[in-house]
Design a protein around this motif. Structure first.
Motif, short mmCIF file in Angstrom:
data_model
loop_
_atom_site.label_atom_id
_atom_site.label_comp_id
_atom_site.label_asym_id
_atom_site.label_seq_id
_atom_site.Cartn_x
_atom_site.Cartn_y
_atom_site.Cartn_z
N ASN A 220 16.03 -119.07 62.33
CA ASN A 220 14.87 -119.78 61.80
C ASN A 220 14.53 -120.99 62.26
O ASN A 220 13.79 -121.98 61.83
CB ASN A 220 15.05 -119.62 60.33
N ASN B 40 14.62 -117.66 55.44
CA ASN B 40 13.34 -117.48 56.45
C ASN B 40 11.89 -117.42 55.47
O ASN B 40 11.92 -116.86 54.63
CB ASN B 40 13.19 -115.99 56.97
N TRP C 226 8.10 -116.95 54.17
CA TRP C 226 6.88 -115.85 54.40
C TRP C 226 5.81 -116.72 53.99
O TRP C 226 5.74 -117.42 53.02
CB TRP C 226 7.28 -114.72 53.53
N TYR D 216 5.99 -114.16 58.80
CA TYR D 216 7.31 -114.94 58.60
C TYR D 216 8.00 -114.96 59.92
O TYR D 216 7.45 -114.79 60.96
CB TYR D 216 8.11 -113.57 57.66
N TRP E 190 5.73 -117.00 64.76
CA TRP E 190 5.64 -116.54 63.66
C TRP E 190 5.19 -114.68 63.90
O TRP E 190 4.32 -114.57 64.46
CB TRP E 190 4.58 -116.81 62.89
#
Length: 517
Positions: free
Chosen positions: A106, A505, A507, A517, A294
């Motif tokens: 991430n 992570n 969203w 996400y 994304w």
């Protein structure tokens, strides 16, 4: 790794390397790095030659130096014995690691700083430099965060060293007394996964190495990564202004026989100095490893709120009106499946079941087949669920800051202090709340602690990661930000709502009302 392991045994083990939606980071990167003479050459043990040893990395044979019981590679790369290190995925090596297992998930690097480290500003300034040019973000490590993290420390000496990419558990980035901010930027480059620029696979197309002026014990340090059987990738041509590039002249007596003679030259016989800032080539290398793209989970129907459970189950409320608010949907594969009912806010428990707030203020939880009322005679406007299953909610009962917060005890709601408009809960059951003015508050177990920043929405992950959507923006374009342990740091992309899934992570509901996400 606890305790010490004899080097005869260590040499037989594979090593884990330990070395020195709308934004365009390249637009802010300098075309070339600033050439400065004040960046010292990063060396783990300046002036120390050590003993050449043979070991294995990713199943391949390599050479390293043993100094004070440590394996030193490429001057500032420390090799840590790790029999569980994953095999390399690629054999073409140069500026960055290609093995995905060494990437920080991430785009987040978890870190802390030793309390005894002097001149800590070097670390913080270096972090700011990388965050200003890339999508990578640095978050203060706390117990409960992902185990893999780096600790910036002063090793008591003058040298610099750090991990190459993410390594298991806690690893140290050493910023000794002989290292300045530019050195720290260089070492963090290694931590992200960048190799030394001069050791690219295509080295011979750009430079010559004067091995006659390099001590025998240090010569292997100038071999290409391909020659050393390491994973990596090439990015365009050799970047002589890279923060990862060693200068032509190296003064360390453990490397250069005569520091007045260049150890490296360009093919036209010219020389170069040491860059003190991140170059556009450095930015490209990091973006290749951490593109921060994304993933669109779809915008049909358009979303207005999002929730994700600790098990990764995603739910959303659409803008399509129905009794109770907007239609409710659960993600199944790549499709949003309609669930009966309507709501205006939601969150998801660790088992993947949604709790929703309707436009009439009711709270209902999904039991797998139907909705179960949970409001107990009260009226609510927001709900948050932690990774441990703790449920908090904001009521319609007016108080300074918004509505009164309540915490679910399993059968009824318990009144808590304060007032707010939005709420989320971390993995330990501690709530983060946003009041009607956008002020951010964090529950410490007995009272609310004011936090920096102003938010429109906030989301907490089961392992402690916290994101917020900034209060201020143009139209619906609200900046997404991550809590770094001290303050909020912006990340690429705009959003109107946010929640956090497993692994930290995020969203989000994007500006197009799609879920990402």
């Amino acid at each position: 790794m606890k305790g010490k392991l004899g080097w005869m045994a260590l040499a037989a083990l594979p090593f884990a390397l330990q070395n020195c939606m709308n934004a365009d980071p390249l637009a802010n990167a300098p075309a070339t790095g600033e050439i400065a003479k004040d960046r010292p050459v990063e060396i783990a043990f300046p002036g120390r030659e050590g003993t050449v040893r043979q070991g294995t990395l990713n199943g391949d044979s390599i050479q390293y130096l043993e100094i004070d019981g440590k394996a030193v590679f490429q001057g500032d790369i420390l090799l840590t014995p790790d029999p569980s290190a994953p095999p390399g995925l690629s054999k073409d090596a140069s500026t960055g690691r290609s093995n995905l297992s060494y990437r920080w998930p991430n785009d987040v690097v978890y870190y802390n700083v030793s309390e005894t480290m002097k001149d800590q500003y070097r670390v913080f300034d270096a972090i700011k430099a990388w965050e200003a040019k890339t999508y990578v973000r640095f978050v203060r490590w706390e117990y409960g965060n992902p185990n893999n993290h780096v600790t910036f420390a002063d090793n008591g000496g003058t040298g610099c060293s750090s991990p190459v990419g993410m390594n298991p558990g806690q690893v140290f980035v050493n910023i000794g007394s002989g290292c300045n901010t530019a050195s720290a930027i260089h070492e963090i480059g290694h931590t992200l996964g960048l190799w030394h620029e001069q050791c690219r696979r295509d080295q011979a197309k750009w430079i010559t190495v004067n091995y006659g002026n390099i001590k025998m014990s240090a010569r292997f340090n100038f071999a290409t990564y391909a020659a050393q059987n390491e994973d990596g990738f090439d990015d365009l041509g050799m970047d002589f202004t890279s923060i990862m590039m060693y200068p032509s002249f190296i003064g360390d007596p453990a490397i250069a026989i005569d520091p007045s003679i260049a150890v490296m030259r360009k093919l036209d016989n010219s020389t170069w100095g040491a860059s003190s800032v991140i170059s556009s080539g450095d930015v490209r290398g990091v973006l290749r490893m951490y593109p921060s793209i994304w993933i669109n989970l779809g915008s049909t129907p358009p979303a207005m709120d999002i929730g994700v459970g600790a098990n990764g189950t995603g739910w959303m409320i659409s803008t399509n009106a129905t009794t109770g608010g907007g239609t409710i949907h659960r993600l199944s594969g790549t499709s949003w499946v309609n669930i009966p009912g309507g709501a205006v806010k939601l969150d998801v428990d660790p088992a993947g079941n949604a709790w929703v707030v309707t436009d009439a203020g009711r709270i209902c939880s999904w039991n797998g087949t139907s909705w179960v009322g949970r409001e107990r005679g009260r009226s609510f406007k927001d709900i948050g669920i932690g990774g441990d299953g703790t449920v908090w909610a904001i009521s319609d009962e007016a108080i300074t800051g918004g509505g009164k917060p309540y915490r679910w005890n399993g059968s009824d709601w318990v009144l808590m202090p304060g007032g707010g408009a939005r709420i989320s809960v971390d993995g330990n059951g501690m709530a983060w709340m946003v009041d009607v003015d956008g002020k951010v508050l964090r529950w410490n177990g007995s009272s609310w602690t004011p936090m920096p920043g102003l938010a429109k929405d906030i989301g907490c992950g089961p392992e402690g990661t916290v994101f917020m959507v900034s209060k201020y923006a143009t139209a619906q374009n609200y900046t997404t930000m991550i809590w770094n342990g001290l303050d909020w740091t912006s990340v690429a992309g705009m959003a109107s709502a946010v929640d956090i899934g497993p692994g930290g992570n995020p969203w989000v509901v994007g500006t197009d009302q799609g879920v990402y996400y």
